[in-house]
Write a protein that holds these residues in place. Structure first.
Motif, PDB file in Angstrom:
ATOM      1  N   ILE A   1      87.611 -44.280 -21.511  1.00 17.22           N
ATOM      2  CA  ILE A   1      87.927 -43.511 -22.716  1.00 17.22           C
ATOM      3  C   ILE A   1      89.372 -43.793 -23.118  1.00 17.22           C
ATOM      4  N   ASP A   2      89.596 -44.098 -24.385  1.00 19.17           N
ATOM      5  CA  ASP A   2      90.948 -44.267 -24.900  1.00 19.17           C
ATOM      6  C   ASP A   2      91.465 -42.946 -25.446  1.00 19.17           C
ATOM      7  N   VAL A   3      92.772 -42.741 -25.320  1.00 20.22           N
ATOM      8  CA  VAL A   3      93.426 -41.533 -25.818  1.00 20.22           C
ATOM      9  C   VAL A   3      94.590 -41.944 -26.704  1.00 20.22           C
ATOM     10  N   SER A   4      94.720 -41.286 -27.845  1.00 16.68           N
ATOM     11  CA  SER A   4      95.836 -41.522 -28.761  1.00 16.68           C
ATOM     12  C   SER A   4      96.482 -40.192 -29.111  1.00 16.68           C
ATOM     13  N   VAL A   5      97.763 -40.257 -29.476  1.00 17.63           N
ATOM     14  CA  VAL A   5      98.461 -39.074 -29.969  1.00 17.63           C
ATOM     15  C   VAL A   5      99.194 -39.459 -31.244  1.00 17.63           C
ATOM     16  N   VAL A   6      98.998 -38.668 -32.288  1.00 14.71           N
ATOM     17  CA  VAL A   6      99.564 -38.949 -33.604  1.00 14.71           C
ATOM     18  C   VAL A   6     100.835 -38.135 -33.775  1.00 14.71           C
ATOM     19  N   CYS A   7     101.942 -38.819 -34.067  1.00 16.05           N
ATOM     20  CA  CYS A   7     103.252 -38.161 -34.212  1.00 16.05           C
ATOM     21  C   CYS A   7     103.850 -38.499 -35.577  1.00 16.05           C
ATOM     22  N   PRO A   8     103.325 -37.913 -36.642  1.00 14.47           N
ATOM     23  CA  PRO A   8     103.842 -38.210 -37.978  1.00 14.47           C
ATOM     24  C   PRO A   8     105.033 -37.343 -38.334  1.00 14.47           C
ATOM     25  N   GLY A   9     105.760 -37.768 -39.367  1.00 12.78           N
ATOM     26  CA  GLY A   9     106.742 -36.899 -39.989  1.00 12.78           C
ATOM     27  C   GLY A   9     106.017 -35.935 -40.909  1.00 12.78           C
ATOM     28  N   GLU A  10     106.688 -35.454 -41.919  1.00 14.75           N
ATOM     29  CA  GLU A  10     106.080 -34.465 -42.805  1.00 14.75           C
ATOM     30  C   GLU A  10     105.014 -35.102 -43.701  1.00 14.75           C
ATOM     31  N   ILE A  11     103.932 -34.355 -43.893  1.00 19.58           N
ATOM     32  CA  ILE A  11     102.820 -34.775 -44.742  1.00 19.58           C
ATOM     33  C   ILE A  11     102.594 -33.676 -45.776  1.00 19.58           C
ATOM     34  N   GLN A  12     102.327 -34.070 -47.002  1.00 13.08           N
ATOM     35  CA  GLN A  12     102.184 -33.100 -48.086  1.00 13.08           C
ATOM     36  C   GLN A  12     100.846 -32.379 -47.973  1.00 13.08           C
ATOM     37  N   THR A  13     100.818 -31.340 -47.130  1.00 14.45           N
ATOM     38  CA  THR A  13      99.616 -30.551 -46.865  1.00 14.45           C
ATOM     39  C   THR A  13      99.925 -29.072 -47.056  1.00 14.45           C
ATOM     40  N   PRO A  14      98.900 -28.202 -47.005  1.00 18.59           N
ATOM     41  CA  PRO A  14      99.168 -26.762 -47.070  1.00 18.59           C
ATOM     42  C   PRO A  14     100.113 -26.279 -45.975  1.00 18.59           C
ATOM     43  N   LEU A  15     100.100 -26.947 -44.815  1.00 17.73           N
ATOM     44  CA  LEU A  15     101.024 -26.593 -43.733  1.00 17.73           C
ATOM     45  C   LEU A  15     102.470 -26.793 -44.177  1.00 17.73           C
ATOM     46  N   LEU A  16     102.731 -27.904 -44.858  1.00 18.65           N
ATOM     47  CA  LEU A  16     104.086 -28.172 -45.356  1.00 18.65           C
ATOM     48  C   LEU A  16     104.436 -27.209 -46.491  1.00 18.65           C
ATOM     49  N   ASP A  17     103.461 -26.903 -47.340  1.00 14.70           N
ATOM     50  CA  ASP A  17     103.708 -25.943 -48.424  1.00 14.70           C
ATOM     51  C   ASP A  17     104.144 -24.595 -47.852  1.00 14.70           C
ATOM     52  N   TYR A  18     103.504 -24.185 -46.766  1.00 17.18           N
ATOM     53  CA  TYR A  18     103.870 -22.917 -46.113  1.00 17.18           C
ATOM     54  C   TYR A  18     105.297 -22.989 -45.587  1.00 17.18           C
ATOM     55  N   GLU A  19     105.636 -24.119 -44.956  1.00 13.07           N
ATOM     56  CA  GLU A  19     106.984 -24.272 -44.401  1.00 13.07           C
ATOM     57  C   GLU A  19     108.034 -24.266 -45.496  1.00 13.07           C
ATOM     58  N   ARG A  20     107.734 -24.904 -46.616  1.00 15.27           N
ATOM     59  CA  ARG A  20     108.668 -24.931 -47.742  1.00 15.27           C
ATOM     60  C   ARG A  20     108.897 -23.522 -48.291  1.00 15.27           C
ATOM     61  N   LEU A  21     107.829 -22.733 -48.311  1.00 17.67           N
ATOM     62  CA  LEU A  21     107.912 -21.386 -48.873  1.00 17.67           C
ATOM     63  C   LEU A  21     108.675 -20.434 -47.952  1.00 17.67           C
ATOM     64  N   HIS A  22     108.440 -20.565 -46.647  1.00 15.83           N
ATOM     65  CA  HIS A  22     108.984 -19.597 -45.700  1.00 15.83           C
ATOM     66  C   HIS A  22     110.097 -20.153 -44.822  1.00 15.83           C
ATOM     67  N   GLY A  23     110.306 -21.471 -44.842  1.00 12.02           N
ATOM     68  CA  GLY A  23     111.251 -22.080 -43.924  1.00 12.02           C
ATOM     69  C   GLY A  23     112.674 -22.144 -44.445  1.00 12.02           C
TER      70      GLY A  23
END
Length: 279
Positions: free
Chosen positions: A181-203
């Motif tokens: 079995i192969d395993v990968s881990v994704v380590c991106p910077g910021e992505i324009q998603t609802p998660l980022l929208d929340y951070e912009r609003l409250h961060g």
């Protein structure tokens, strides 16, 4: 989608597939001909219908299984149901995640615990269940973050959880290699998603300034870059040139990376905090 190192996934188990980056992956994998089992708290009826209508391959399907990834017993049950209904997974991708930011001294224990439970314990639970239902030469993928490599201002809970996900992936990469079995881990910077929208609003604007160094990707850009890494079975996947550069510095040039962070922190706070000198 093309150039898969191994066969394309016939069935994908995907958590957090109802919105944001997870939904982007669902669309891309359906286009590639994969059936999708979506595990999430909820999904809008119209979103699920559009995903199901996008299926064109013979026998292709999209099914939704309501579940909280912090509940290991419930997750075991719905993955067993998905296996019986749609078959074993060729690709299992944990995209479910949560961000709650504040200066550490202002972050409650309950909020810190919630972020750890969803991001880290949820990753553990997803992996523990998915590994029971992966096909031979299957692929397990975790969504972490650049915050799992380089900590940022106001992200104590988020960074702690994502550093943990990276560590979990490192161990499972070695253990599961022996099982094929192969395993990968994704380590991106910021992505324009609802998660980022929340951070912009409250961060904090300071956090926004620090994270801007790595740039912001659209969902389509992030999906394309991450799928490129998944197709090639890369262990650590980071879409975007700037984010790759930050990741490299964070892992190989830690003193330089911290100096840059301190300099940008001082700038963002009106030069009230002076960066340390490089050793």
């Amino acid at each position: 989608m093309s150039n898969w190192k191994y066969r394309r996934p016939n069935v994908t188990y995907l958590s957090g597939g109802s919105s944001g980056i997870g939904l982007g992956f669902a669309h891309a994998l359906i286009e590639a001909g994969s059936s999708i089992a979506i595990f999430d708290l909820q999904i809008a009826d119209d979103v699920l219908v559009r995903l199901q209508q996008a299926c064109t391959a013979n026998g292709q399907s999209v099914a939704f299984y309501p579940v909280d990834v912090t509940d290991p017993i419930a997750l075991d049950a719905v993955m067993a149901e998905a296996h019986a209904r749609q078959g074993p997974a060729d690709l299992a991708f944990n995209c479910a995640g949560l961000m709650r930011n504040a200066v550490f001294t202002e972050l409650s224990f309950e909020t810190f615990q919630l972020v750890i439970n969803v991001n880290l314990i949820g990753s553990r639970n997803f992996a523990a269940s998915a590994l029971k239902h992966l096909s031979p030469q299957g692929h397990l993928v975790f969504m972490a973050s650049l915050a799992g490599i380089v900590g940022s201002y106001t992200q104590s809970a988020y960074a702690a959880s994502k550093f943990g996900v990276v560590g979990l992936a490192e161990v499972l990469r070695a253990e599961q290699k022996l099982q094929g079995i192969d395993v990968s881990v994704v380590c991106p910077g910021e992505i324009q998603t609802p998660l980022l929208d929340y951070e912009r609003l409250h961060g904090s604007p300071v956090t926004r300034s620090l994270n801007a160094v790595a740039g912001v990707l659209t969902v389509d850009q992030a999906v394309a870059g991450i799928l490129h890494g998944i197709q090639r079975r890369q262990f650590m996947i980071t879409p975007g040139f700037k984010a790759k550069l930050i990741r490299a510095m964070g892992r190989k040039c830690t003193s330089l990376q911290r100096w840059i962070v301190d300099r940008n922190l001082a700038k963002g706070m009106g030069a009230t905090v002076a960066p340390d000198s490089l050793p």
